[in-house]
Design a protein around this motif. Structure first.
Motif, PDB file in Angstrom:
ATOM      1  N   GLY A 142       0.783  -1.228   0.000  1.00 57.46           N
ATOM      2  CA  GLY A 142       0.000   0.000   0.000  1.00 57.46           C
ATOM      3  C   GLY A 142       0.815   1.278   0.000  1.00 57.46           C
ATOM      4  O   GLY A 142       0.286   2.359   0.265  1.00 57.46           O
ATOM      5  N   TYR A 143       2.128   1.180  -0.320  1.00 57.61           N
ATOM      6  CA  TYR A 143       2.979   2.362  -0.349  1.00 57.61           C
ATOM      7  C   TYR A 143       3.255   2.842  -1.775  1.00 57.61           C
ATOM      8  O   TYR A 143       4.091   3.716  -1.983  1.00 57.61           O
ATOM      9  N   GLY A 144       2.571   2.245  -2.764  1.00 57.70           N
ATOM     10  CA  GLY A 144       2.914   2.513  -4.159  1.00 57.70           C
ATOM     11  C   GLY A 144       2.844   3.978  -4.531  1.00 57.70           C
ATOM     12  O   GLY A 144       3.767   4.527  -5.136  1.00 57.70           O
ATOM     13  N   ARG A 145       1.736   4.660  -4.189  1.00 59.97           N
ATOM     14  CA  ARG A 145       1.573   6.054  -4.592  1.00 59.97           C
ATOM     15  C   ARG A 145       2.559   6.971  -3.862  1.00 59.97           C
ATOM     16  O   ARG A 145       3.073   7.929  -4.438  1.00 59.97           O
ATOM     17  N   ASP A 146       2.820   6.662  -2.584  1.00 64.59           N
ATOM     18  CA  ASP A 146       3.765   7.492  -1.833  1.00 64.59           C
ATOM     19  C   ASP A 146       5.177   7.371  -2.414  1.00 64.59           C
ATOM     20  O   ASP A 146       5.895   8.370  -2.551  1.00 64.59           O
ATOM     21  N   LEU A 147       5.581   6.133  -2.744  1.00 64.06           N
ATOM     22  CA  LEU A 147       6.912   5.930  -3.309  1.00 64.06           C
ATOM     23  C   LEU A 147       7.006   6.572  -4.690  1.00 64.06           C
ATOM     24  O   LEU A 147       8.031   7.156  -5.045  1.00 64.06           O
ATOM     25  N   ASP A 148       5.924   6.477  -5.452  1.00 66.57           N
ATOM     26  CA  ASP A 148       5.886   7.094  -6.774  1.00 66.57           C
ATOM     27  C   ASP A 148       6.145   8.595  -6.671  1.00 66.57           C
ATOM     28  O   ASP A 148       6.960   9.157  -7.403  1.00 66.57           O
ATOM     29  N   TRP A 149       5.469   9.276  -5.750  1.00 64.09           N
ATOM     30  CA  TRP A 149       5.627  10.724  -5.605  1.00 64.09           C
ATOM     31  C   TRP A 149       7.029  11.073  -5.114  1.00 64.09           C
ATOM     32  O   TRP A 149       7.611  12.069  -5.538  1.00 64.09           O
ATOM     33  N   LEU A 150       7.572  10.245  -4.223  1.00 61.81           N
ATOM     34  CA  LEU A 150       8.923  10.478  -3.726  1.00 61.81           C
ATOM     35  C   LEU A 150       9.931  10.405  -4.877  1.00 61.81           C
ATOM     36  O   LEU A 150      10.866  11.212  -4.956  1.00 61.81           O
ATOM     37  N   CYS A 151       9.732   9.449  -5.784  1.00 60.20           N
ATOM     38  CA  CYS A 151      10.634   9.310  -6.934  1.00 60.20           C
ATOM     39  C   CYS A 151      10.493  10.491  -7.895  1.00 60.20           C
ATOM     40  O   CYS A 151      11.478  10.957  -8.474  1.00 60.20           O
ATOM     41  N   ARG A 152       9.275  10.985  -8.075  1.00 59.75           N
ATOM     42  CA  ARG A 152       9.087  12.152  -8.944  1.00 59.75           C
ATOM     43  C   ARG A 152       9.868  13.350  -8.406  1.00 59.75           C
ATOM     44  O   ARG A 152      10.534  14.070  -9.158  1.00 59.75           O
ATOM     45  N   ARG A 153       9.751  13.584  -7.118  1.00 62.80           N
ATOM     46  CA  ARG A 153      10.451  14.722  -6.522  1.00 62.80           C
ATOM     47  C   ARG A 153      11.966  14.583  -6.680  1.00 62.80           C
ATOM     48  O   ARG A 153      12.663  15.551  -7.011  1.00 62.80           O
ATOM     49  N   ALA A 154      12.468  13.361  -6.438  1.00 61.83           N
ATOM     50  CA  ALA A 154      13.914  13.140  -6.582  1.00 61.83           C
ATOM     51  C   ALA A 154      14.358  13.365  -8.018  1.00 61.83           C
ATOM     52  O   ALA A 154      15.407  13.967  -8.282  1.00 61.83           O
ATOM     53  N   ALA A 155      13.552  12.888  -8.975  1.00 64.63           N
ATOM     54  CA  ALA A 155      13.915  13.034 -10.384  1.00 64.63           C
ATOM     55  C   ALA A 155      14.023  14.495 -10.775  1.00 64.63           C
ATOM     56  O   ALA A 155      14.997  14.927 -11.407  1.00 64.63           O
ATOM     57  N   LEU A 156      13.039  15.298 -10.409  1.00 68.46           N
ATOM     58  CA  LEU A 156      13.049  16.704 -10.797  1.00 68.46           C
ATOM     59  C   LEU A 156      14.099  17.491 -10.036  1.00 68.46           C
ATOM     60  O   LEU A 156      14.703  18.426 -10.578  1.00 68.46           O
ATOM     61  N   ARG A 157      14.333  17.130  -8.789  1.00 65.65           N
ATOM     62  CA  ARG A 157      15.366  17.820  -8.005  1.00 65.65           C
ATOM     63  C   ARG A 157      16.740  17.616  -8.623  1.00 65.65           C
ATOM     64  O   ARG A 157      17.504  18.565  -8.818  1.00 65.65           O
ATOM     65  N   GLU A 158      17.070  16.373  -8.958  1.00 66.05           N
ATOM     66  CA  GLU A 158      18.423  16.067  -9.422  1.00 66.05           C
ATOM     67  C   GLU A 158      18.608  16.341 -10.911  1.00 66.05           C
ATOM     68  O   GLU A 158      19.745  16.445 -11.385  1.00 66.05           O
ATOM     69  N   ALA A 159      17.488  16.478 -11.642  1.00 63.69           N
ATOM     70  CA  ALA A 159      17.602  16.768 -13.079  1.00 63.69           C
ATOM     71  C   ALA A 159      18.120  18.170 -13.353  1.00 63.69           C
ATOM     72  O   ALA A 159      18.425  18.503 -14.505  1.00 63.69           O
ATOM     73  N   ARG A 160      18.235  18.994 -12.298  1.00 54.45           N
ATOM     74  CA  ARG A 160      18.780  20.341 -12.501  1.00 54.45           C
ATOM     75  C   ARG A 160      20.203  20.301 -13.048  1.00 54.45           C
ATOM     76  O   ARG A 160      20.673  21.262 -13.657  1.00 54.45           O
ATOM     77  N   SER A 161      20.909  19.172 -12.818  1.00 57.42           N
ATOM     78  CA  SER A 161      22.295  19.060 -13.290  1.00 57.42           C
ATOM     79  C   SER A 161      22.399  18.507 -14.703  1.00 57.42           C
ATOM     80  O   SER A 161      23.500  18.390 -15.234  1.00 57.42           O
ATOM     81  N   LEU A 162      21.279  18.156 -15.328  1.00 59.74           N
ATOM     82  CA  LEU A 162      21.324  17.642 -16.696  1.00 59.74           C
ATOM     83  C   LEU A 162      21.578  18.780 -17.680  1.00 59.74           C
ATOM     84  O   LEU A 162      21.351  19.948 -17.363  1.00 59.74           O
ATOM     85  N   PRO A 163      22.033  18.467 -18.886  1.00 60.01           N
ATOM     86  CA  PRO A 163      22.242  19.516 -19.890  1.00 60.01           C
ATOM     87  C   PRO A 163      20.971  20.315 -20.140  1.00 60.01           C
ATOM     88  O   PRO A 163      19.867  19.752 -20.158  1.00 60.01           O
ATOM     89  N   ALA A 164      21.108  21.600 -20.314  1.00 58.76           N
ATOM     90  CA  ALA A 164      19.960  22.480 -20.532  1.00 58.76           C
ATOM     91  C   ALA A 164      19.199  22.055 -21.785  1.00 58.76           C
ATOM     92  O   ALA A 164      19.786  21.659 -22.786  1.00 58.76           O
ATOM     93  N   GLY A 165      17.887  22.138 -21.715  1.00 55.70           N
ATOM     94  CA  GLY A 165      17.046  21.852 -22.864  1.00 55.70           C
ATOM     95  C   GLY A 165      16.739  20.384 -23.088  1.00 55.70           C
ATOM     96  O   GLY A 165      16.017  20.047 -24.027  1.00 55.70           O
ATOM     97  N   SER A 166      17.271  19.495 -22.252  1.00 60.71           N
ATOM     98  CA  SER A 166      17.027  18.061 -22.454  1.00 60.71           C
ATOM     99  C   SER A 166      15.647  17.678 -21.939  1.00 60.71           C
ATOM    100  O   SER A 166      15.135  18.238 -20.981  1.00 60.71           O
ATOM    101  N   THR A 167      15.039  16.708 -22.609  1.00 58.92           N
ATOM    102  CA  THR A 167      13.737  16.193 -22.193  1.00 58.92           C
ATOM    103  C   THR A 167      13.937  15.214 -21.043  1.00 58.92           C
ATOM    104  O   THR A 167      14.848  14.378 -21.067  1.00 58.92           O
ATOM    105  N   LEU A 168      13.056  15.302 -20.037  1.00 58.34           N
ATOM    106  CA  LEU A 168      13.151  14.440 -18.866  1.00 58.34           C
ATOM    107  C   LEU A 168      11.975  13.469 -18.853  1.00 58.34           C
ATOM    108  O   LEU A 168      10.809  13.883 -18.858  1.00 58.34           O
ATOM    109  N   PHE A 169      12.266  12.170 -18.839  1.00 62.03           N
ATOM    110  CA  PHE A 169      11.247  11.135 -18.720  1.00 62.03           C
ATOM    111  C   PHE A 169      11.130  10.752 -17.243  1.00 62.03           C
ATOM    112  O   PHE A 169      12.116  10.334 -16.630  1.00 62.03           O
ATOM    113  N   VAL A 170       9.926  10.896 -16.672  1.00 64.48           N
ATOM    114  CA  VAL A 170       9.693  10.610 -15.260  1.00 64.48           C
ATOM    115  C   VAL A 170       8.641   9.513 -15.151  1.00 64.48           C
ATOM    116  O   VAL A 170       7.528   9.650 -15.661  1.00 64.48           O
TER     117      VAL A 170
END
Length: 680
Positions: free
Chosen positions: A498-526
């Motif tokens: 029963g933790y699926g949605r909570d873990l999903d949201w946690l991963c989304r936040r981590a993805a967007l937080r750390e994607a700041r270091s990716l090359p500018a203009g790149s598409t991000l798949f989440v």
């Protein structure tokens, strides 16, 4: 020398905890704003406004018990200088006139970009031309008189609230004021309770919990709980309660504000719905969902599982009708339940499929139990037809993954049916050895959600023709763990527990937080799970705030729908995807050819990207997989989607995908996942 303008002091009132957190984070990053309080409903907003006297209240309309429309005039009556801006999910045409008539200074709909939201809030405050006096400015007796009048208004407003108990406590936790709602809910008059400790409303023997709740509120500022409380006549009710610490300007404790509501009817309804959701309506046994939940709590002892099939249900249905088939199912269910121990779990897990969890039994003991159940069916008689069962048996050592044991029992069932039915067979692979998989996922997930968190690695999505990188897929990993380790078992366990949605949201936040270091203009798949995507608590407005917080635009983000769950309501899925697309987000369907990523899902989602599973990619030399890939490519061409081949491991894989008309690829044969900084 000019004096810096005082910050706009904001209270956020919304019943969505996650949205409050995102709004707080957004405003805290803006110069000139200070969030001084939060509330989960209108009654709590009154308490917070009385304590903080903010410049601005950001108010949701659809909140439990006391909604925004009811709270709005009370807030402006209590603190006339406070500006109230509605932030609602309702379209302005529906509610704006009513909200403004009740005193709202602005009306915003959820889905604004962060920049638009901040600008609108500044306009609302500036429109009031409110200039706050500098700290320490004179006023003396006049200010004191104004405060007294405000406190009087507050008490009158509290007494008007009849569905919510609003109780003020002194610093020791004793009742100092008592409103009409508290009297109606508990049966106590003010004279009965003034001066008594909060613990008098807790059940006998739980008084210490009241002290612990006060301590948590004092240390954390605010505590939300649900639990049993006691009325004047001794009867119990279930209450939703918010306990807020109130401090003076010097930080000293003035007391507490307690807001609680009788939610007994809601709790009974929830329990009834939970029972219905966990029960098979034909047999009354636990259903598959409940059986999987029981497996997740199997513990660390040895256990066995029986996979059971009613051999001739189709013949009964075809020959005598479904009413007779249902009777057969009920008879089998009763015989199975009576044939096992009280601690064993028997469930109906499919149309003609049952399963039994037998704690503490060895595989040999479970086989004996299976034979007893099978032979017992020979004595079960129907008015028409007869019932026979086949049984597969598998045992697990301490620490074995219950899902693997169940799969092994299914192999035994297949062997039993292949050998002629009406028989029991052990799993051909023998018992399942002890593993850490599944045992201990619960504590790990709780640790991740409580603060340890997730982080991301990023795998490039590559143009197969020229080799250029067009985007990166964020892959969630537990913080502090091996970044190259697979996480399929973690996500499967999260769904089971029963933790699926909570873990999903946690991963989304981590993805967007750390994607700041990716090359500018790149598409991000989440990656997003279906249940999380359809969850109204995590709607598009929260995703917009998250994307704005990360400094990205929605058009840079592709939400990749994973294959872990079956989509039952495709119409609802289409509506949700449309609301995201209206804001600029795009979608991909992941692992087409595996799991639940079917053509029905493709037709419902009409994605901008289609990702072919690695199993099909690696098997494309065969006629079947190659034909399936061509069908997907044809579908994508028809709806204008781009195709990504996953699991490319060799140059031959890459070349074959190009020949089949696929533009993009992912896989170890192209680039391995790495932290974001590696790609910058």
């Amino acid at each position: 020398m000019t004096t810096a303008a005082a910050p706009i002091r904001v209270v956020i009132a919304d019943d969505a905890v996650g949205l409050r957190g995102l709004l707080r984070a957004l405003l805290s990053r803006q110069s000139g704003f200070e969030v001084v309080g939060e509330a989960g409903n209108g009654a709590e907003a009154l308490v917070v406004v009385s304590r903080t006297r903010p410049d601005l209240v950001l108010l949701d309309l659809a909140m439990p018990v006391m909604d925004g429309l009811e709270a709005l005039p009370k807030i402006t009556g209590l603190s006339p200088s406070t500006r109230v801006v509605v932030l609602s999910g309702f379209e302005a045409a529906q509610m704006e006139d009513e909200a403004r008539a009740l005193g709202a200074h602005g009306y915003l709909t959820k889905g604004l970009s962060p920049a638009e939201l901040v600008a609108a809030l500044r306009r609302a405050v500036d429109g009031g031309r409110r200039e706050r006096p500098p700290a320490g400015a004179g006023g003396g007796d006049e200010d004191f008189e104004t405060l007294l009048q405000s406190e009087d208004r507050f008490r009158v407003l509290l007494d008007e609230v009849v569905d919510y108990a609003i109780v003020m406590l002194d610093a020791e936790g004793r009742v100092a004021s008592w409103n009409t709602g508290a009297r109606r809910i508990t049966g106590y008059s003010a004279s009965d309770v003034l001066g008594r400790h909060l613990s008098c409303f807790y059940p006998r023997g739980e008084g210490d919990r009241a002290g612990a709740d006060l301590a948590q509120a004092r240390d954390g500022g605010r505590l939300e709980t649900e639990g049993a409380r006691v009325r004047a006549d001794g009867s119990r009710f279930w209450a939703s309660s918010t306990l807020t610490a109130m401090r003076d300007d010097a930080g000293g404790m003035r007391g507490y504000a307690v807001v609680f509501h009788d939610i007994s009817a809601r709790r009974e309804a929830e329990q009834a719905l939970a029972t219905m959701a966990a029960t098979d309506p034909v047999t009354g046994l636990p259903n598959r969902r409940e059986f999987e939940s029981r497996l997740a709590t199997v513990g660390r002892g040895r256990f066995s599982i029986l996979a059971i099939d009613l051999d001739n249900l189709k013949a009964i249905n075809d020959g005598y009708g479904h009413e007779t088939g249902d009777e057969a199912l009920r008879m089998v269910a009763q015989a199975l339940r009576m044939g096992v121990r009280e601690l064993d779990v028997v469930a109906r897990v499919g149309g003609d499929e049952f399963a039994a969890l037998l704690p503490d039994l060895t595989e040999a003991e479970a086989f004996t139990a299976a034979e007893r159940l099978r032979l017992g069916m020979h004595g079960v008689t129907l008015q028409r037809g007869q019932v026979r069962i086949s049984v597969g048996v598998a045992g697990g050592d301490p620490g074995a993954d219950p899902a693997l044991v169940w799969a092994a029992a299914d192999e035994g069932l297949y062997a039993a049916k292949s050998a002629g039915r009406d028989r029991s067979e052990l799993s051909p692979g023998g018992h399942v050895a002890g593993r850490t998989v599944g045992a201990g996922w619960g504590p790990l997930l709780e640790e991740l959600l409580a603060g340890r968190g997730m982080r991301s690695v990023f795998q490039p999505v590559v143009e197969l023709s020229g080799g250029a990188t067009m985007g990166y897929e964020a892959l969630g990993r537990p913080a502090g763990g091996d970044l190259n380790a697979g996480v399929e078992a973690l996500f499967a366990a999260a769904e089971r527990l029963g933790y699926g949605r909570d873990l999903d949201w946690l991963c989304r936040r981590a993805a967007l937080r750390e994607a700041r270091s990716l090359p500018a203009g790149s598409t991000l798949f989440v990656n997003v799970g279906v249940s999380a995507l359809l969850d109204p608590v995590h709607d598009v407005d929260q995703m917009l705030l998250l994307v704005g917080w990360a400094g990205r635009h929605p058009s840079d983000v592709v939400l990749e729908i994973t294959e872990r769950e079956l989509v039952l309501d495709t119409a609802r899925l289409g509506e949700v995807l449309a609301s995201y697309r209206a804001q600029g987000f795009r979608f991909a369907v992941d692992d087409v050819g595996d799991g639940h990523s079917t053509l029905e899902m493709l037709a419902a989602a009409v994605p901008e990207f289609v990702k072919i599973s690695g199993r099909l990619t690696r098997g494309a030399a065969g006629v079947g997989p190659r034909s399936a890939i061509r069908a997907v490519v044809a579908f994508a061409a028809e709806c204008g989607a781009r195709v990504v081949a996953e699991g490319i491991e060799t140059a031959a894989d890459r070349e074959l995908m190009r020949e089949l008309g696929i533009e993009l690829g992912q896989g170890f044969g192209l680039e391995r996942p790495a932290v974001a900084s590696a790609w910058s």
